[in-house]
Design an enzyme around this catalytic site. Sequence first.
Site, short mmCIF file in Angstrom:
data_model
loop_
_atom_site.label_atom_id
_atom_site.label_comp_id
_atom_site.label_asym_id
_atom_site.label_seq_id
_atom_site.Cartn_x
_atom_site.Cartn_y
_atom_site.Cartn_z
CE LYS A 222 21.61 35.33 73.51
NZ LYS A 222 23.00 35.75 73.33
CB CYS A 281 -9.70 25.69 83.83
SG CYS A 281 -10.95 24.40 83.62
#
Length: 358
Positions: A222, A281
């Site tokens: 949660k 990258c």
Amino acid sequence: MKTQIFGPTKNGSKTNKQTTNKKNSLASKNGQRTLKGGIIGAGVVGEATARLLKYLGCEVYLNDIKDISHFEEEGFHVRSDYRINETDFTMLVLPTPTVRAGLGGRTDLRVLEDVTENLGRQLKDHNQYHRFVIRSTVPPGTTRELGERLGTISGKEIGRDYGMCMIPEFLRAHSANEDALKPSVTVIGASDGKSAKPFVKLYGNLNAPIQIGTLEEAEMLKYIHNIANATKISFWNEVNDICKIFGVDFRKVAETVTQTAESMTRPAYGTKGGWPYGGTCLPKDSQSMFRELRRRGYTPRVLEAVIKVNDEMNGRVEKFVRSNGVYQDGLDVQAAESLLNENDHATFDNLRILRGAR
């Protein structure tokens, strides 16, 4: 995380708001004994949970400190003095606010703890197995601690005389009733299989998978659910600032990136955990943008944290591999190399170090 996944039952079907008022419950249709469920806390989540349980065929008993007598008109039992001897299980849907906002805040569990004290005293004289379900958002470990407290007060034994479950909710405030009836997944954390069993059958009537785990796993799920949403919002807020600095149309950037970035098009991308990003990258571009923004007088806090976390992860992986060739969680070198090869964002340096360790 060790879990079991259960699909919907043969009788499972999608639900909608109109179906909550059907007289014939799913439980009675399936020839099952009607479960009696109690809900303490009839706020937004408590009300949505009550309507869901009623749709699933339960006889629902509601309790709250405010006047909720109007629920009786809809077929709910309202109790100002809730007693567990009227029900098979009790769901605690109580507020757990953060005391003091910001990094110095803490979760206030006093309401939950006070109610647990009362339930513990009732459990002492209760002769039937009873299941207690936490629906409130609580730090991992809380449900188990509350369960132990129930045992201390009542003198009863968890697993033998009563059980604990954590069934988190993933509801939105503006559409809680509808969301409750159409979950993407139902998570049931349980202290033992006996505690979870009736809820697996009950929620199996919804057209959604059921994930079973420990109490702590359900509690953590949660938090991460909400933190993931919060992180994404903060990231895009920072991107909005960055676009303004460069005079770029934020909307065009956002709309396009949501279609091109793998983290957007592949939900599981980057969620394996335990390994830094790398390649050609990602490190280069994140560091380049950070330096350029600093040069322009802006410090991107989210991007700064991303780079720092990745640098720390790089150091941890290198340390573990160099020390004994085995990752901390027990992953051996061969398996680790396979994992790195699978990830196009894995660092070349770590792959080199890993191979050298062999």
